[in-house]
Write a protein that holds these residues in place. Sequence first.
Motif, PDB file in Angstrom:
ATOM      1  N   LEU A  86       0.481  -1.034   0.015  1.00 33.96           N
ATOM      2  CA  LEU A  86       0.001   0.138  -0.003  1.00 33.96           C
ATOM      3  C   LEU A  86       1.260   1.188  -0.338  1.00 33.96           C
ATOM      4  CD1 LEU A  86      -2.920  -1.159   3.117  1.00 33.96           C
ATOM      5  CD2 LEU A  86      -2.758  -1.085   0.085  1.00 33.96           C
ATOM      6  N   GLU A  87       0.057   2.100  -0.258  1.00 34.71           N
ATOM      7  CA  GLU A  87       1.016   3.375  -0.079  1.00 34.71           C
ATOM      8  C   GLU A  87       0.812   4.240   0.852  1.00 34.71           C
ATOM      9  OE1 GLU A  87       1.208   8.009  -2.489  1.00 34.71           O
ATOM     10  OE2 GLU A  87      -0.435   6.414  -3.325  1.00 34.71           O
ATOM     11  N   CYS A  88       1.371   5.238   1.543  1.00 35.36           N
ATOM     12  CA  CYS A  88       1.010   5.576   3.000  1.00 35.36           C
ATOM     13  C   CYS A  88       0.894   6.941   2.424  1.00 35.36           C
ATOM     14  CB  CYS A  88       2.031   5.394   3.600  1.00 35.36           C
ATOM     15  SG  CYS A  88       1.846   6.163   5.115  1.00 35.36           S
ATOM     16  N   GLN A 132       9.558   1.209   3.030  1.00 36.45           N
ATOM     17  CA  GLN A 132      10.527   1.906   2.726  1.00 36.45           C
ATOM     18  C   GLN A 132       9.805   3.156   1.735  1.00 36.45           C
ATOM     19  OE1 GLN A 132      12.734  -0.781  -0.627  1.00 36.45           O
ATOM     20  NE2 GLN A 132      14.336  -0.214  -0.076  1.00 36.45           N
ATOM     21  N   ASN A 133      10.221   4.014   2.482  1.00 36.17           N
ATOM     22  CA  ASN A 133       9.767   5.646   2.231  1.00 36.17           C
ATOM     23  C   ASN A 133       7.999   5.344   2.357  1.00 36.17           C
ATOM     24  OD1 ASN A 133      12.470   5.997   0.955  1.00 36.17           O
ATOM     25  ND2 ASN A 133      12.022   5.193  -0.988  1.00 36.17           N
ATOM     26  N   GLU A 134       7.028   5.656   1.462  1.00 42.04           N
ATOM     27  CA  GLU A 134       5.901   5.428   1.163  1.00 42.04           C
ATOM     28  C   GLU A 134       5.654   4.402   1.101  1.00 42.04           C
ATOM     29  OE1 GLU A 134       5.455   8.423   2.575  1.00 42.04           O
ATOM     30  OE2 GLU A 134       7.192   9.321   2.435  1.00 42.04           O
ATOM     31  N   ARG A 135       6.245   3.412   0.469  1.00 36.79           N
ATOM     32  CA  ARG A 135       5.527   2.133   0.252  1.00 36.79           C
ATOM     33  C   ARG A 135       5.661   1.040   1.884  1.00 36.79           C
ATOM     34  NH1 ARG A 135       7.710  -3.179  -2.025  1.00 36.79           N
ATOM     35  NH2 ARG A 135       6.567  -3.821  -3.638  1.00 36.79           N
ATOM     36  N   VAL A 136       4.632   1.096   1.899  1.00 33.37           N
ATOM     37  CA  VAL A 136       4.232  -0.467   3.377  1.00 33.37           C
ATOM     38  C   VAL A 136       3.561  -1.369   2.882  1.00 33.37           C
ATOM     39  CG1 VAL A 136       3.163  -0.499   4.857  1.00 33.37           C
ATOM     40  CG2 VAL A 136       3.547   1.651   3.964  1.00 33.37           C
TER      41      VAL A 136
END
Length: 416
Positions: A86-88, A132-136
Amino acid sequence: MGEPIRPSEVIPPMVLTYEQALHTVRERITVTPLQVASETVPLEEALGRVLAEQIRASRDYPPFDRSARDGYAVRSADVQGSHAVLECVGEVAAGAYFEGEIKPGKCATIMTGAPLPSGADAVVMIEATTKQNERVEIHQAVRADENVVPKASEARAGSLVLDCGTRLRADAIGVLAANGHTHVEVFRKPRVAILPTGNELVSASVEPEWFQIRDSNASSLAAQVIEAGGEPWQLGIARDSDEDLKSLISKGLQADLLLVSGGVSVGKYDLVEHVLEGLGGEFYFRGASIRPGRPVVFGRIGEKFFFGLPGNPVSTLVTFMLFVRPVLNTLAGGAFEEPVFLRARLASPRAGKKDLTVFVPAYTRMRDGEPFVEPAAWQGSGDIVNFTAADCLMVFQPGQTSVDEGAWVDVLPLPR
Ligand code: AMP
Ligand code: MG
């Protein structure tokens, strides 16, 4: 023709079993309107008091869908399998809220206690994710409502959260604070008159002659009264004389409850029952088949109840606990405090009595994951020193004349 029957022989002995005596106390005790007067106290002074009003929830609890974990607020439909990405899109901390909505494929960092953002219906705990960064990445499936405490699930606004008659312990004090009560209506404490009797007694502040005894019961009873939510009133020591007993007992009847210690056995100077009778006392029992405490008496004069507790210090402590403490809760505006017996394994074999319920001061401890109970090294009804090691009364029912090591026995925890 035999001897004429003397009045004392017509009076039934009125010695009850433990259960009968407790039942009698429960049935007889009543509260007069005067006793249920109430007062308002600040919350800091409310501990141990009995609530005289009903408390209703001031809002829903929780007031919003609340996260129970640190993690990510998600749409559970997005995390059906054991792996999802998902994208945070933001963060929501306790004390803040998320503006906007969590759309499909998105999530937001969330902290314990924060409101769930709209769109989201579950929280994945942080331990099940990598970011990782915005990648959850999420490594487990998530159910709807998982790690979410739904709005109003604990209490709905307006619902009863504390009933009148509740004794206010730390948890109830917390409920009052949560609902915005800085002051609370409580019942007035029952006033309990305490009358130690005995020619041998001197007050605790006096150096006794070798044949005298310091009065310990007045102090231990006062402490038990306070523990049970009452207000002790010391009447001073009564001598074993009709006049002294009569005047001090009469005075004590101004209280809500009168406790007399000593003078209820069968000795020549045990005059308490006689004096209570002379003052119009009605007796509900004049002894119980218990050890310690067999001579305990209970009755009333007019509207006021009295207990005559045997004077041996352990008998006094035990009979208070068995019969007076439950009553004090009633007089304080609460319910009759039914004694609750728990069970533990007997640490060493022991004999009870054929006709008596025996209450042995004892202490509990865990052994190999099981509760065991061991008698305190007490020397009988006079020994309060060894009683201090006890945390319960170990109970032998009538007829339990030999109980094996390891057998389960009843224990009545002492208020500690
Ligand atoms: P009684 O119940 O009056 O026969 O007393 C039984 C025993 O308890 C006697 O040894 C008394 O000296 C003792 N006793 C009675 N009242 C008290 C008291 N208030 N404080 C300490 N010991 C007491
Ligand atoms: Mg005495």
